[in-house]
Design an enzyme around this catalytic site. Sequence first.
Site, PDB file in Angstrom:
ATOM      1  N   SER A 163      -7.803 -16.976  15.364  1.00 50.34           N
ATOM      2  CA  SER A 163      -8.815 -16.879  14.213  1.00 50.34           C
ATOM      3  C   SER A 163      -9.145 -15.444  13.875  1.00 50.34           C
ATOM      4  O   SER A 163      -9.389 -15.153  12.733  1.00 50.34           O
ATOM      5  CB  SER A 163     -10.036 -17.601  13.996  1.00 50.34           C
ATOM      6  OG  SER A 163     -11.037 -17.375  14.883  1.00 50.34           O
TER       7      SER A 163
ATOM      8  N   LYS B 279     -16.676 -15.207  14.478  1.00 57.15           N
ATOM      9  CA  LYS B 279     -16.163 -14.808  13.301  1.00 57.15           C
ATOM     10  C   LYS B 279     -16.893 -13.513  12.752  1.00 57.15           C
ATOM     11  O   LYS B 279     -17.844 -12.835  13.397  1.00 57.15           O
ATOM     12  CB  LYS B 279     -16.810 -16.011  12.514  1.00 57.15           C
ATOM     13  CG  LYS B 279     -16.192 -17.429  13.056  1.00 57.15           C
ATOM     14  CD  LYS B 279     -14.836 -17.504  12.677  1.00 57.15           C
ATOM     15  CE  LYS B 279     -14.182 -18.702  13.221  1.00 57.15           C
ATOM     16  NZ  LYS B 279     -12.863 -18.887  13.277  1.00 57.15           N
TER      17      LYS B 279
END
Length: 200
Positions: A60, A103
């Site tokens: 990700s 993230k």
Amino acid sequence: MDPKYDQQPLEPQQGPQEEKTVEKSSDDLFYWLNALTTALVVLVLVFTFCGRLTRVDGPSMDNTLQHNELLLVWSLGYKPQQGDIVVLNKTTATHLGGVAIVKRVIAVGGQTVDIDYSTGTVYVDGEPLDEPYIKEPMVDIYGSRGSTHIEVPEGSIFVMGDNRNDSDDSRDNLLGTIDEDYVLGKAFFSIFPFSKFGSL
């Protein structure tokens, strides 16, 4: 029998130089053991109260970070800032399978996020973000399960992966904005692989 043949040989006496060598070796050993113990205690305290190590799980954050990359994370007194790469607690969302997720902070409490998939642009408080770090142009991977207009509550953050098309992040209503209590800290240094060694 002649008494002179009845005497036992005398043991050689240790000279002052030999005694000093033995004492010095003992002192050196004690010094290094003491230094090693101190270093271990300091490391334990640092990783308990100040920071930790974490490993990137999944794609990700491509191409900024890669799967299995080992990161140093700073926790002590950390307050999330826009643009930071953060590590979120394993219990942040049950559908993520109990792994700590890494993230990028797109917006913090009090800010508004708008996502325009037609141009692949993210706006924060009406201003388009300059995002040279994303892997490729963004498409809508969530459909009806996603949000394109988000008002971030105070004490929360809105996060996205740099690989927007393969990332479970705040666009997904199953995750949404993240309470700052779930933030373990800021990833600030890559340790492994050695080709990525350095600050983030």
